[in-house]
Design an enzyme around this catalytic site. Structure first.
Site, PDB file in Angstrom:
ATOM      1  N   ALA A 131      54.056  27.647  -5.343  1.00 61.66           N
ATOM      2  CA  ALA A 131      54.784  26.625  -5.179  1.00 61.66           C
ATOM      3  C   ALA A 131      54.472  25.344  -6.039  1.00 61.66           C
ATOM      4  O   ALA A 131      55.478  24.620  -6.525  1.00 61.66           O
ATOM      5  CB  ALA A 131      54.652  25.998  -3.754  1.00 61.66           C
ATOM      6  N   LYS A 172      59.067  36.575  -4.392  1.00 64.64           N
ATOM      7  CA  LYS A 172      59.125  38.119  -4.385  1.00 64.64           C
ATOM      8  C   LYS A 172      57.906  38.422  -3.413  1.00 64.64           C
ATOM      9  O   LYS A 172      56.804  37.679  -3.305  1.00 64.64           O
ATOM     10  CB  LYS A 172      59.033  38.632  -5.524  1.00 64.64           C
TER      11      LYS A 172
HETATM   12  N1  LIG Z   1      56.474  34.682  -9.290  1.00 69.96           N
HETATM   13  C1  LIG Z   1      55.580  34.801  -9.278  1.00 69.96           C
HETATM   14  O1  LIG Z   1      55.110  35.014 -10.376  1.00 69.96           O
HETATM   15  C2  LIG Z   1      54.499  34.752  -8.238  1.00 69.96           C
HETATM   16  C3  LIG Z   1      53.056  34.430  -8.514  1.00 69.96           C
HETATM   17  C4  LIG Z   1      52.171  34.246  -7.129  1.00 69.96           C
HETATM   18  C5  LIG Z   1      52.764  34.273  -5.944  1.00 69.96           C
HETATM   19  N2  LIG Z   1      54.164  34.482  -5.986  1.00 69.96           N
HETATM   20  C6  LIG Z   1      54.626  34.796  -4.358  1.00 69.96           C
HETATM   21  O2  LIG Z   1      54.470  33.751  -3.881  1.00 69.96           O
HETATM   22  C7  LIG Z   1      53.915  33.976  -2.468  1.00 69.96           C
HETATM   23  C8  LIG Z   1      53.032  32.857  -2.192  1.00 69.96           C
HETATM   24  O3  LIG Z   1      51.846  33.334  -3.299  1.00 69.96           O
HETATM   25  P1  LIG Z   1      50.840  32.075  -3.504  1.00 69.96           P
HETATM   26  O4  LIG Z   1      49.923  33.026  -4.414  1.00 69.96           O
HETATM   27  O5  LIG Z   1      51.461  31.008  -4.064  1.00 69.96           O
HETATM   28  O6  LIG Z   1      49.841  31.944  -2.158  1.00 69.96           O
HETATM   29  P2  LIG Z   1      48.974  30.904  -1.699  1.00 69.96           P
HETATM   30  O7  LIG Z   1      48.340  29.920  -2.859  1.00 69.96           O
HETATM   31  O8  LIG Z   1      48.177  31.405  -0.654  1.00 69.96           O
HETATM   32  O9  LIG Z   1      50.030  29.751  -0.894  1.00 69.96           O
HETATM   33  C9  LIG Z   1      50.660  30.319  -0.071  1.00 69.96           C
HETATM   34  C10 LIG Z   1      51.146  29.072   0.990  1.00 69.96           C
HETATM   35  O10 LIG Z   1      52.104  29.433   1.984  1.00 69.96           O
HETATM   36  C11 LIG Z   1      51.930  28.606   3.042  1.00 69.96           C
HETATM   37  N3  LIG Z   1      51.647  29.397   4.162  1.00 69.96           N
HETATM   38  C12 LIG Z   1      52.564  29.362   5.435  1.00 69.96           C
HETATM   39  N4  LIG Z   1      52.045  30.114   6.353  1.00 69.96           N
HETATM   40  C13 LIG Z   1      50.693  30.637   5.965  1.00 69.96           C
HETATM   41  C14 LIG Z   1      49.794  31.256   6.483  1.00 69.96           C
HETATM   42  N5  LIG Z   1      49.916  31.914   7.685  1.00 69.96           N
HETATM   43  N6  LIG Z   1      48.590  31.815   5.663  1.00 69.96           N
HETATM   44  C15 LIG Z   1      48.526  31.287   4.262  1.00 69.96           C
HETATM   45  N7  LIG Z   1      49.457  30.334   3.653  1.00 69.96           N
HETATM   46  C16 LIG Z   1      50.680  30.159   4.472  1.00 69.96           C
HETATM   47  C17 LIG Z   1      50.768  27.717   2.742  1.00 69.96           C
HETATM   48  O11 LIG Z   1      51.074  26.451   2.601  1.00 69.96           O
HETATM   49  P3  LIG Z   1      51.086  25.150   3.769  1.00 69.96           P
HETATM   50  O12 LIG Z   1      49.670  25.087   3.875  1.00 69.96           O
HETATM   51  O13 LIG Z   1      51.720  23.928   2.962  1.00 69.96           O
HETATM   52  O14 LIG Z   1      51.685  25.692   4.766  1.00 69.96           O
HETATM   53  C18 LIG Z   1      50.041  28.289   1.521  1.00 69.96           C
HETATM   54  O15 LIG Z   1      49.202  27.087   0.570  1.00 69.96           O
HETATM   55  C19 LIG Z   1      53.873  35.160  -2.237  1.00 69.96           C
HETATM   56  O16 LIG Z   1      55.044  35.755  -1.425  1.00 69.96           O
HETATM   57  C20 LIG Z   1      53.728  35.879  -3.651  1.00 69.96           C
HETATM   58  O17 LIG Z   1      54.301  37.175  -3.651  1.00 69.96           O
HETATM   59  C21 LIG Z   1      54.963  34.818  -6.964  1.00 69.96           C
END
Ligand SMILES: NC(=O)c1ccc[n+]([C@@H]2O[C@H](COP(=O)([O-])OP(=O)(O)OC[C@H]3O[C@@H](n4cnc5c(N)ncnc54)[C@H](OP(=O)(O)O)[C@@H]3O)[C@@H](O)[C@H]2O)c1
Length: 334
Positions: free
Chosen positions: A24, A105
């Site tokens: 994000a 994704k």
């Molecule tokens: N396109 C790409 O290159 C790319 C790269 C990495 C990830 N992604 C995708 O993006 C998504 C998120 O990945 P990320 O690496 O950003 O993960 P992350 O750093 O763990 O962040 C996920 C965010 O989701 C929110 N969230 C809501 N419910 C949650 C729960 N039960 N447990 C944990 N977090 C929760 C949290 O934000 P709040 O605390 O603010 O609610 C958390 O900061 C995944 O589906 C992944 O496949 C895509």
């Protein structure tokens, strides 16, 4: 097909960001560099995280719940950057509230969820796209152009591996089944989507995997077979670093995608004994290309992207379901 009032070219596209996690932040950074994007809102499970994210990115509306942002009248389109297990519910929340959605994704945990999301978007005349950023990068635009132009003849084999060594943490979304953990959905999606982009949905899917202590697939190998001959070989891991390369082989030649093949800076076109290197770098963090596609669609009144249509996302979800059936991986509630 124009199904909604296009976003007027005279004003910015107004984004809401759902989640304050790693991707994000990257996506907000990409949007901040687009002259016709405005990030008006962020939503988080916690007020503190929403405040911190909003301060970092200069965002006015800070919502202390995902639901609250659904009622934000200034938001045109929501970027869903939550763990896989939430994509379906989060996207439905915003689609039902009349927002357009760009969802990370994999679009969903499984085909059933993906189909429900596609139905919700279509029946409400709202834009929905899976954020497979690779498809919008210069390298993938060039790859499609080369293949469509017959540079390597008919595609007969797609080979791709995506593996990295994440430290084991049973609570982390990569390993926790309740968050959609496992290699196949997180990184296996990239080879699978490459095969779908070039060959369409396979006729047969075979998979084997090693399931770790949480039940998530730590290492998976999947074969896709097409009735008219082509094959795709997919390797994915969250515990071992792989080559992260891809090769597309055809009846006249081949194209190599260097590491990491989902965002390569060049392509090697091999025909006979001649190799031609095509430089196709991307600028900034690369996420703005998919955002530009969203803007183009919203300004044109297009409810789907032709580059990443919902039919493709649903077909990819079906292929991943078929692979998971074989490796014995089910998510809670399935
Ligand atoms: N396109 C790409 O290159 C790319 C790269 C990495 C990830 N992604 C995708 O993006 C998504 C998120 O990945 P990320 O690496 O950003 O993960 P992350 O750093 O763990 O962040 C996920 C965010 O989701 C929110 N969230 C809501 N419910 C949650 C729960 N039960 N447990 C944990 N977090 C929760 C949290 O934000 P709040 O605390 O603010 O609610 C958390 O900061 C995944 O589906 C992944 O496949 C895509």
């Amino acid at each position: 097909v124009a199904v909604f009032q296009p976003v007027d070219a005279a004003r910015p596209v107004r984004w809401g960001i759902a989640s304050t996690g790693g991707i994000a932040h990257d996506f907000a950074l990409a949007l901040s560099l687009l002259p016709d994007a405005e990030i008006v809102a962020v939503a988080s499970r916690s007020a503190a995280a929403a405040e911190a994210f909003a301060d970092t990115h200069g965002i006015r509306h800070r919502h202390a719940s995902y639901e609250a942002m659904a009622g934000d009248d200034e938001v045109d389109v929501v970027y869903v950057g939550t763990p896989h297990s939430r994509h379906c519910d989060d996207a439905l929340l915003y689609l039902h509230a009349g927002k357009h959605v760009l969802c990370e994704k994999p679009l969903a945990l499984n085909h059933d969820q993906a189909a429900r999301m596609a139905h919700a978007a279509r029946s409400r005349g709202r834009f929905l796209m899976e954020a497979i950023w690779s498809r919008f990068l210069p390298a993938y635009v060039e790859l499609r152009r080369l293949v469509a132009g017959g540079a390597i003849g008919d595609v007969r084999l797609v080979e791709a591996s995506f593996g990295f060594a994440a430290p084991f943490d049973s609570q982390h979304r990569l390993f926790d089944l309740s968050l959609g953990g496992g290699a196949l959905l997180d990184v296996g999606l990239y080879p699978v989507q490459l095969a779908h982009m070039l060959l369409g949905p396979p006729d047969d899917v075979r998979g084997v995997a090693h399931l770790g202590p949480t039940g998530a697939d730590e290492q998976s190998a999947v074969l896709l077979h097409y009735a008219d001959g082509p094959l795709a070989v997919v390797l994915a891991s969250i515990t071992t670093a792989y080559a992260c390369t891809a090769r597309v082989s055809g009846t006249k030649g081949a194209i190599d995608l260097p590491p990491r093949f989902h965002c390569p800076a060049f392509l090697d076109l091999r025909v006979g004994t001649t190799t031609t290197r095509l430089e196709v770098p991307y600028d900034r963090n690369g996420l703005h290309y998919e955002a530009e596609e969203v803007h183009r669609c919203l300004r044109a009144g297009d409810a789907e992207s032709v580059v990443m249509p919902l039919a493709d996302s649903c077909a990819i979800a079906r292929t991943l379901d078929r692979a998971r059936e074989q490796i014995g991986l089910r998510y809670p509630g399935e």
